[in-house]
Design an enzyme around this catalytic site. Structure first.
Site, PDB file in Angstrom:
ATOM      1  N   ASN A 201       0.692  -1.536   0.203  1.00  0.00           N
ATOM      2  CA  ASN A 201       0.034  -0.063   0.269  1.00  0.00           C
ATOM      3  C   ASN A 201       1.256   0.711   0.044  1.00  0.00           C
ATOM      4  OD1 ASN A 201       0.834   0.297   2.615  1.00  0.00           O
ATOM      5  ND2 ASN A 201      -0.713  -0.905   3.341  1.00  0.00           N
TER       6      ASN A 201
ATOM      7  N   ASP B 193      -5.852  -7.601   1.372  1.00  0.00           N
ATOM      8  CA  ASP B 193      -6.893  -9.219   1.186  1.00  0.00           C
ATOM      9  C   ASP B 193      -7.487  -9.147   0.112  1.00  0.00           C
ATOM     10  OD1 ASP B 193      -4.732  -9.073   3.883  1.00  0.00           O
ATOM     11  OD2 ASP B 193      -7.057  -9.364   4.643  1.00  0.00           O
TER      12      ASP B 193
END
Length: 320
Positions: free
Chosen positions: A205, A273
């Protein structure tokens, strides 16, 4: 037009491809526990709120949530990990089996299963309590041997690193998977990505990428830093998820950006996820990386609108 129409995908054909796709997920699993209640007073013992718990929920988290997302999208998910020989490990295994996930959880009697306990009142998280231990060398060696035995039975490998010790042998897993001709997708952790060298794709991220590559002032600087890291680690691609800015895929042929599709951001926990789970399943189904990225972006836009560790179902994805 919707996402499916934009990508030129037929819903029935996509569902059929997803159902035949086999993804092996390896990494740090955990049990996410939620205690929901209400707060109406402050404790007389200390200046803290008193939560009166009304109900509780349990969900599979970490690498187990990656597997849940794959199963939720209609794919075949297998999970290989380590848990304690305890009640939380039993609860986690039951959740995975209920979701139709092929489960191989190595039991380590010397550790406690990783548990994240969240106390939530009025849709706000009051506190999170973590229980965790690193698995033993013997159990990890046993897991590596099983990985070598079963990797060829799957189309794609996802390594989900939450920094809990379950991916101690990540370099060897990458080597074994690539030797078997299987793409390896990794959700990375920490500030040393050298151990992930040779993987197919990493999905850091924005803050994780900044921790490794440093800050950037503009898109050109971001692109240079991303491409330098991709080449240094010999990756096919690097996907940086950028929260409200969407996500950017970096490959040898250039950068491809997609804005976020989230209509309302309610809770970002577990979104990573969903991204890597959807990416892996789409690639296992034979879709191209840009198309897989579009589906992952769409699925992430669904889960951030839900509370806690959540999944995007196949029905929700195909309706976009």
């Amino acid at each position: 037009m919707g996402v499916m129409q934009d990508l030129g995908l037929n819903a029935a054909m996509l569902a059929e491809k997803l159902a035949a796709a086999r993804v092996l997920v390896v990494g740090d699993v955990m049990l996410d526990r939620y205690w929901f209640g209400d707060v109406s007073r402050i404790s007389p013992e200390a200046p803290v709120p008193v939560a009166k718990i009304a109900r509780s929920e349990e969900r599979a988290g970490g690498a187990a949530n990656v597997a849940r997302n794959i199963a939720g999208l209609g794919g075949k998910a297998s999970i290989l990990s380590v848990v304690g020989d305890d009640e939380a490990g039993n609860a986690l295994e039951a959740l995975l089996v209920r979701d139709g996930i092929a489960t191989s959880l190595k039991r380590d009697a010397n550790i406690s299963t990783t548990v994240k306990l969240r106390v939530v009142a009025r849709q706000q998280q009051l506190i999170r309590l973590d229980f965790e231990d690193a698995p033993s060398h013997e159990i990890l060696a046993d897991k590596l041997q099983e990985f070598a035995d079963i990797v060829s039975e799957h189309d794609v490998v996802i390594l989900s690193d939450y920094g809990k010790g379950g991916l101690t042998h990540v370099e060897e897993m990458i080597r074994l998977a690539r030797a078997a001709g299987k793409p390896v997708l990794i959700d990375p952790k920490g500030d040393d990505y050298s151990k992930y060298a040779g993987a197919t794709l990493l999905t850091p991220n924005r803050s994780e990428f900044r921790q490794v590559a440093g800050s950037w002032r503009d898109e050109d600087t971001l692109t240079r830093k991303a491409q330098d890291l991709r080449e240094e680690l010999n990756l096919d691609a690097l996907l940086v998820t950028r929260s409200e800015e969407g996500m950017t895929l970096f490959r040898a042929e250039g950068a491809l950006h997609q804005p976020t599709l989230a209509r309302e951001v309610y809770d970002v926990s577990g979104a990573g996820d969903t991204v890597i789970g959807t990416l892996g399943l789409a690639l296992a189904a034979g879709l191209t990386l840009p198309v897989a990225m579009s589906l992952a972006n769409a699925a992430a836009g669904v889960v951030v609108g839900k509370l806690g560790t959540a999944v995007c179902t196949q029905q929700e994805l195909l309706a976009l």
